[in-house]
Design an enzyme around this catalytic site. Structure first.
Site, PDB file in Angstrom:
ATOM      1  N   ASP A  28     -12.233  -9.874  -1.616  1.00 34.23           N
ATOM      2  CA  ASP A  28     -13.598  -9.970  -1.085  1.00 34.23           C
ATOM      3  C   ASP A  28     -14.456  -9.032  -1.935  1.00 34.23           C
ATOM      4  OD1 ASP A  28     -12.853  -7.478   0.139  1.00 34.23           O
ATOM      5  OD2 ASP A  28     -12.521  -8.452   2.060  1.00 34.23           O
ATOM      6  N   HIS A  43     -10.192  -5.694  -2.883  1.00 31.76           N
ATOM      7  CA  HIS A  43     -11.296  -5.507  -1.934  1.00 31.76           C
ATOM      8  C   HIS A  43     -12.358  -4.709  -2.691  1.00 31.76           C
ATOM      9  CE1 HIS A  43      -9.156  -7.104   1.496  1.00 31.76           C
ATOM     10  NE2 HIS A  43      -8.125  -6.310   1.243  1.00 31.76           N
ATOM     11  N   ASN A  45       2.198  -4.984  -3.245  1.00 35.04           N
ATOM     12  CA  ASN A  45       0.777  -5.283  -3.039  1.00 35.04           C
ATOM     13  C   ASN A  45       0.026  -3.974  -2.822  1.00 35.04           C
ATOM     14  OD1 ASN A  45      -1.166  -7.437  -2.482  1.00 35.04           O
ATOM     15  ND2 ASN A  45      -1.129  -6.798  -0.329  1.00 35.04           N
ATOM     16  N   GLU A 103       0.814  -1.227   0.000  1.00 41.60           N
ATOM     17  CA  GLU A 103       0.000   0.000   0.000  1.00 41.60           C
ATOM     18  C   GLU A 103       0.844   1.273   0.000  1.00 41.60           C
ATOM     19  OE1 GLU A 103      -2.786  -0.544   3.210  1.00 41.60           O
ATOM     20  OE2 GLU A 103      -3.604  -2.358   2.313  1.00 41.60           O
ATOM     21  N   GLU A 138      -6.146 -10.356  -1.947  1.00 41.45           N
ATOM     22  CA  GLU A 138      -6.958 -10.186  -0.719  1.00 41.45           C
ATOM     23  C   GLU A 138      -8.436 -10.083  -1.085  1.00 41.45           C
ATOM     24  OE1 GLU A 138      -5.523  -6.988   1.767  1.00 41.45           O
ATOM     25  OE2 GLU A 138      -3.429  -7.543   1.472  1.00 41.45           O
TER      26      GLU A 138
HETATM   27  O1  9MR Z   1      -8.040  -8.017   7.858  1.00 44.38           O
HETATM   28  C1  9MR Z   1      -7.138  -7.230   8.597  1.00 44.38           C
HETATM   29  C2  9MR Z   1      -7.837  -6.741   9.856  1.00 44.38           C
HETATM   30  O2  9MR Z   1      -8.100  -7.822  10.716  1.00 44.38           O
HETATM   31  C3  9MR Z   1      -6.969  -5.711  10.546  1.00 44.38           C
HETATM   32  O3  9MR Z   1      -7.693  -5.161  11.627  1.00 44.38           O
HETATM   33  C4  9MR Z   1      -6.604  -4.621   9.554  1.00 44.38           C
HETATM   34  C5  9MR Z   1      -5.751  -3.589  10.191  1.00 44.38           C
HETATM   35  O4  9MR Z   1      -5.280  -2.662   9.290  1.00 44.38           O
HETATM   36  O5  9MR Z   1      -5.906  -5.198   8.459  1.00 44.38           O
HETATM   37  C6  9MR Z   1      -6.712  -6.074   7.754  1.00 44.38           C
HETATM   38  O6  9MR Z   1      -6.001  -6.559   6.627  1.00 44.38           O
HETATM   39  C7  9MR Z   1      -5.622  -5.587   5.656  1.00 44.38           C
HETATM   40  C8  9MR Z   1      -4.355  -6.049   5.010  1.00 44.38           C
HETATM   41  O7  9MR Z   1      -3.363  -6.279   5.974  1.00 44.38           O
HETATM   42  C9  9MR Z   1      -3.860  -5.051   3.975  1.00 44.38           C
HETATM   43  N1  9MR Z   1      -4.881  -4.741   3.018  1.00 44.38           N
HETATM   44  C10 9MR Z   1      -6.178  -4.377   3.553  1.00 44.38           C
HETATM   45  C11 9MR Z   1      -6.649  -5.454   4.532  1.00 44.38           C
HETATM   46  C12 9MR Z   1      -8.027  -5.132   4.993  1.00 44.38           C
HETATM   47  O8  9MR Z   1      -8.040  -3.925   5.712  1.00 44.38           O
END
Ligand code: 9MR
Length: 510
Positions: A290, A257, A217, A157, A288
């Protein structure tokens, strides 16, 4: 057994009464003297057969049997993030959750994606660290698991929200310096956290002799365009990064997402975008996934299951799209539970398959079908646009040798066609999408001529045969898209280097 699977088996049985049904390693195989038709019954097996992985984000407290049964790859959802495992000096701590996940993956023959080394968020004790400290952490983390990690998200990111195409204006990217002021961080004198982190990761992998591949990513980078058809500047910026640092980067993760943010919808050019990254030689992953279920009635116009099909098909159609990972198993256990974006309902290991699950399994079972090449692009790649209706089975006749028209062979009247071009440009390159529209009569073939400005070169073409790469070039139909009904359209595309402004396509029909 699911109802749709039962239905498919019933249809197969009815069509082939003499068929012998066999259950081989989870596959339902039907034989009738001809080639076997086999449908795998888990996502991981169906994906493996198509030459890709199908994975899931997981946590140590949710390692239920379905994880290893359905998925062939695992990404720690939170347990390998710096806020869990990094000390302020770049050392490691609290790796037990990550270790549990890696061990579980290993004993279930699953690949692991390490997630993630350099990230502005969830940085924990590393927040504000120097590049030297980041490098220490990168070395410690990669060395801890070595080749047990198939893919590492080295940088996550890095790009700003809202389709600006810029790097984030926050640590660690605020360490960047544009020495010659040319607006990028790619030059030798520049400081770039992305480049320097990848160089360090590459050194560590080489020194350790690991097979680990190194990925970048991001999200909102999936389409060539965003909602409304404007360019996806974030995707273009990511493309520039990968192109400039190709020697250090092995793979790109499109987080995917998908939701109804205008920059996060599923656009029809997803496959073309996957393709242009693949053409740089990197693997592409849907990392990732969804899909917000609320999309079912608005901007995309298809239900969640169809949207899943679309995404899976786009990946299957590009040979270097080598894996898809969903961001959790069940809706209720998802980071965005209210969007009901995953493939299962239920909780705590008691999961029920949704329509989206069956759609994904079915699409994976269809296989790659019309994949685009893994090696440098050829002049006549197969179609890169997904089928209009992804539920329609692939044609039963080979597309190349069988003439396309289904109508009697009446000589069509001489008829015209027109062509329009839409351009998606980035610094140093472009993708052109050309729409060919038949006039008032049907046509059986077409040729589009146009002149590229000096310095522009075609590097890849899809859905057309190209002749010439610079200056005056022409594109003619391939076997499956020459016949266009009166007033109907078909599209082809090409990618190039340089700038392609002011294109005026001229169409001739045959
Ligand atoms: O799914 C993850 C969630 O449980 C955490 O609270 C969150 C914190 O930032 O991160 C989520 O995973 C993220 C991933 O690491 C990077 N891309 C976005 C994902 C969804 O927010």
């Amino acid at each position: 057994m699911s109802s749709s699977l039962r239905q498919r088996r019933t249809i197969i049985r009815a069509a082939l009464p003499a068929a012998v049904l066999m259950l081989v390693s989870g596959a339902v195989a039907v034989q009738s003297g001809g080639p076997a038709v086999a449908a795998e019954t888990t996502l991981r097996a169906a994906a493996a057969k198509a030459g890709m992985f199908f994975g899931v984000a997981a946590s140590p407290n949710r390692l239920y049997p379905s994880v290893g049964q359905e998925f062939g790859q695992l990404t720690p959802e939170n347990d390998m993030k710096p806020d869990r495992i990094a000390t302020s000096s770049g050392g490691l701590q609290n790796t037990s959750g990550a270790d549990t996940l890696v061990n579980h993956a290993q004993s279930n023959n699953m690949l692991v994606r390490g997630h993630t080394l350099v990230w502005h968020s969830q940085a924990g004790a590393l927040q504000g660290a120097s590049q030297a400290t980041l490098n220490t952490f990168i070395g410690n983390a990669i060395n801890r698991w070595g080749s047990r990690i198939a893919y590492w998200d080295v940088v996550n990111e890095a790009l700003e929200d809202n389709n600006t195409g810029r790097r984030r204006n926050q640590w660690p990217h605020t360490m960047n310096r544009d020495a010659n002021g040319d607006g990028d961080f790619f030059d030798a004198g520049d400081t770039d956290v992305i480049r320097d982190s990848f160089i360090r990761a590459r050194q560590v992998v080489q020194a350790g002799g690991y097979t680990t591949k190194l990925c970048i990513n991001d999200y909102d980078v999936e389409g060539l365009t965003v909602q409304g058809g404007g360019p996806n500047r974030k995707a273009n910026a990511l493309y520039d990064i990968v192109r400039n640092y190709r020697q250090y980067i092995d793979c790109v993760g499109f987080q995917a997402h998908f939701n109804d943010n205008p920059n996060s919808v599923i656009t029809n050019d997803l496959q073309a975008n996957i393709q242009r990254f693949a053409d740089l030689g990197v693997e592409v992953h849907i990392s990732e996934l969804d899909i917000d279920d609320d999309l079912s009635n608005n901007d995309i116009g298809a239900g969640q299951a169809e949207n899943y099909r679309k995404v899976v098909r786009a990946c299957l159609n590009v040979a270097k799209c080598t894996g898809i990972t969903v961001w959790g198993i069940s809706d209720s256990e998802s980071w965005r539970s209210s969007e009901r974006g995953l493939l299962f309902t239920g909780s705590n290991g008691s999961y029920q398959k949704k329509a989206a699950y069956h759609a994904v399994l079915d699409e994976l079972n269809k296989g790659r079908g019309t994949t685009t090449p893994t090696t440098p692009p050829v002049t006549t790649p197969p179609p890169t646009t997904p089928p209009v209706d992804p539920t329609t089975p692939p044609p039963t006749t080979p597309p190349v040798t069988t003439p396309p028209p289904t109508t009697p062979p009446v000589t069509p009247p001489a008829a015209g066609c027109s062509a329009t071009v839409s351009l998606n440009s980035w610094n140093g390159g472009f993708v052109a999408t050309v729409r060919v529209t038949a006039g008032t009569s049907p046509i059986n073939g077409w040729t589009v001529r146009l002149t590229l400005p000096s310095g522009a070169t075609v590097t890849n073409t899809w859905n057309a045969n190209a002749s010439g790469a610079s200056g005056a070039v022409q594109f003619s139909n391939v076997a499956y898209n020459g016949a266009v009904g009166a007033g109907q359209s078909t599209e082809f595309g090409f990618q190039g280097t340089g700038a392609a402004t002011g294109l005026t396509p001229v169409c001739a029909a045959s």
